[in-house]
Motif scaffolding. Structure first.
Motif, PDB file in Angstrom:
ATOM      1  N   ASP A   1       0.572  -1.217  -0.166  1.00 57.14           N
ATOM      2  CA  ASP A   1      -0.014   0.120   0.040  1.00 57.14           C
ATOM      3  C   ASP A   1       0.814   1.320   0.051  1.00 57.14           C
ATOM      4  O   ASP A   1       0.270   2.319   0.356  1.00 57.14           O
ATOM      5  CB  ASP A   1      -1.075   0.069   1.237  1.00 57.14           C
ATOM      6  CG  ASP A   1      -0.081  -0.175   2.576  1.00 57.14           C
ATOM      7  OD1 ASP A   1       1.081  -0.247   2.523  1.00 57.14           O
ATOM      8  OD2 ASP A   1      -0.783   0.103   3.464  1.00 57.14           O
ATOM      9  N   GLY A   2       2.214   1.110  -0.012  1.00 56.76           N
ATOM     10  CA  GLY A   2       3.190   2.338  -0.304  1.00 56.76           C
ATOM     11  C   GLY A   2       3.379   2.973  -1.457  1.00 56.76           C
ATOM     12  O   GLY A   2       2.701   2.231  -2.538  1.00 56.76           O
ATOM     13  N   PRO A   3       4.297   3.860  -1.586  1.00 53.51           N
ATOM     14  CA  PRO A   3       4.341   4.316  -3.215  1.00 53.51           C
ATOM     15  C   PRO A   3       5.319   3.535  -3.965  1.00 53.51           C
ATOM     16  O   PRO A   3       5.374   3.922  -4.878  1.00 53.51           O
ATOM     17  CB  PRO A   3       5.164   5.577  -2.682  1.00 53.51           C
ATOM     18  CG  PRO A   3       5.610   5.492  -1.424  1.00 53.51           C
ATOM     19  CD  PRO A   3       4.940   4.344  -0.638  1.00 53.51           C
ATOM     20  N   ALA A   4       5.975   2.511  -3.480  1.00 53.72           N
ATOM     21  CA  ALA A   4       7.132   2.039  -4.151  1.00 53.72           C
ATOM     22  C   ALA A   4       6.818   0.274  -3.990  1.00 53.72           C
ATOM     23  O   ALA A   4       8.147  -0.164  -3.597  1.00 53.72           O
ATOM     24  CB  ALA A   4       8.506   2.652  -3.814  1.00 53.72           C
ATOM     25  N   PRO A   5       5.860  -0.222  -4.151  1.00 53.13           N
ATOM     26  CA  PRO A   5       5.740  -1.592  -3.824  1.00 53.13           C
ATOM     27  C   PRO A   5       6.305  -2.514  -5.090  1.00 53.13           C
ATOM     28  O   PRO A   5       6.564  -3.772  -4.595  1.00 53.13           O
ATOM     29  CB  PRO A   5       4.297  -1.860  -3.896  1.00 53.13           C
ATOM     30  CG  PRO A   5       3.655  -0.782  -4.871  1.00 53.13           C
ATOM     31  CD  PRO A   5       4.647   0.280  -4.783  1.00 53.13           C
ATOM     32  N   THR A   6       6.836  -1.953  -6.091  1.00 48.42           N
ATOM     33  CA  THR A   6       7.595  -2.850  -7.145  1.00 48.42           C
ATOM     34  C   THR A   6       8.774  -1.924  -7.602  1.00 48.42           C
ATOM     35  O   THR A   6       9.099  -1.049  -7.331  1.00 48.42           O
ATOM     36  CB  THR A   6       6.545  -3.053  -8.487  1.00 48.42           C
ATOM     37  OG1 THR A   6       6.574  -1.634  -9.030  1.00 48.42           O
ATOM     38  CG2 THR A   6       5.308  -3.401  -8.081  1.00 48.42           C
ATOM     39  N   TYR A   7       9.657  -2.834  -8.221  1.00 53.09           N
ATOM     40  CA  TYR A   7      10.915  -1.996  -8.600  1.00 53.09           C
ATOM     41  C   TYR A   7      10.614  -1.031  -9.772  1.00 53.09           C
ATOM     42  O   TYR A   7      11.285   0.019  -9.481  1.00 53.09           O
ATOM     43  CB  TYR A   7      11.911  -3.354  -9.428  1.00 53.09           C
ATOM     44  CG  TYR A   7      13.016  -2.995 -10.040  1.00 53.09           C
ATOM     45  CD1 TYR A   7      14.071  -2.481  -8.946  1.00 53.09           C
ATOM     46  CD2 TYR A   7      13.442  -2.982 -11.318  1.00 53.09           C
ATOM     47  CE1 TYR A   7      15.561  -2.237  -9.551  1.00 53.09           C
ATOM     48  CE2 TYR A   7      14.761  -2.745 -11.945  1.00 53.09           C
ATOM     49  CZ  TYR A   7      15.803  -2.201 -11.051  1.00 53.09           C
ATOM     50  OH  TYR A   7      16.918  -1.995 -11.541  1.00 53.09           O
TER      51      TYR A   7
END
Length: 307
Positions: free
Chosen positions: A283-289
């Motif tokens: 649920d954050g701003p950078a959950p993937t590369y």
């Protein structure tokens, strides 16, 4: 009654089929969240990925547990960064019964060297001259493409029947990373040199800086375990003031107090949060590369352009 029995039998069969399908998935253990995401993207429905150091976790200070050794022993593929990041990995492998495929994600990367005192990063891999090697190669999306290709090769070797799927997924991800690199080069290339200086918590953005001609200044060295002296902090505060540096950032894996002190004493506001050694929760701003680059791009450009 007959219909009920037929439906029950069908449901049981479906459940057994689902369990069998899950059991057939390639069991992958990734060392930290960036590699966990890349492994999941490449593997798709064919893999079951477990990540040792999860979102907002610090691979520099991680201490493996017996449960981690058990998980590695059950894995068919181990994906690690290499370049000395996982200085604890050898102990973990020795404590496990792992006999599977090992993927060194950074294989083929041209490593950057830490130019300071090698003692500041004692646990990191050294070259023949005693210089510490910077392990944060994933911060250049072009290196990310090498990571993806290495993971594709490792998964294909461990699971040949699905090799074409791994390659297809890898190619799609690499296309995104190529687009990201081209855009970053164009956007940062528009900024004047005087604005291409950033203060961050620890020196995790060397590859990013080299790729886009940005100078990153950090009170901590290559590792979050490095000790920071009052003189180091005072030096950075003077540099921020003397060079009119306008961008100071915290990182998601580090204690924000050092950066807050530098910002307070230099009179420069903290620009936001960058993701360096770990991704954010879902649920954050950078959950993937990929979203890590999108977040960092937005934060940096906003601060560096003065907008």
């Amino acid at each position: 009654m007959r219909i009920t029995k037929v439906l029950l039998a069908a449901a049981l069969a479906a459940g057994l089929s689902s369990s069998a399908f899950a059991a057939d998935k390639l069991k992958v253990l990734a060392s930290f969240s960036v590699l966990g995401d890349l492994a999941a993207e490449v593997g798709g429905d064919h893999v079951d990925v477990t990540t040792l150091v999860g979102p907002n976790g610090d691979a520099h200070t991680f201490e493996p547990s017996p449960q981690n050794a058990k998980a590695l022993g059950e894995a068919a593929v181990l994906v690690e960064n290499g370049l000395g990041l996982e200085h604890w990995m050898q102990r973990l492998v020795a404590a496990s019964s792992f006999k599977g495929e090992t993927v060194i994600a950074s294989k083929g990367v041209t490593p950057r060297l830490w130019q300071g005192d090698a003692d500041e990063a004692e646990e990191l891999e050294k070259n023949t001259d005693g210089k510490a090697i910077d392990p944060h190669a994933w911060q250049d999306p072009r290196n990310g493409i090498l990571y993806v290709n290495n993971i594709v090769a490792g998964f294909s070797a461990a699971d040949p029947p699905h090799a074409s799927d791994y390659r297809r997924n890898g190619d799609a991800l690499n296309e995104q990373l190529t687009t990201i690199h081209d855009r970053l080069a164009a956007e940062f290339g528009k900024l004047p040199e005087a604005r291409r200086r950033i203060v961050t918590s620890h020196d995790a953005f060397g590859y990013f800086g080299a790729a886009y001609d940005i100078q990153f200044i950090a009170p901590e060295g290559l590792s979050t375990e490095a000790d920071v002296s009052a003189a180091d902090v005072a030096k950075i505060i003077r540099q921020v003031k003397n060079e009119n540096i306008q961008a100071i950032f915290v990182e998601n894996i580090t204690d924000p107090r050092l950066i807050s002190q530098i910002a307070r004493e230099s009179g420069v506001k903290v620009g936001g949060e960058l993701f360096s050694d770990a991704l954010s929760p879902v649920d954050g701003p950078a959950p993937t590369y990929v979203k890590m680059f999108l977040n960092n791009e937005s934060q940096l450009l906003t601060a560096m352009s003065g907008s």
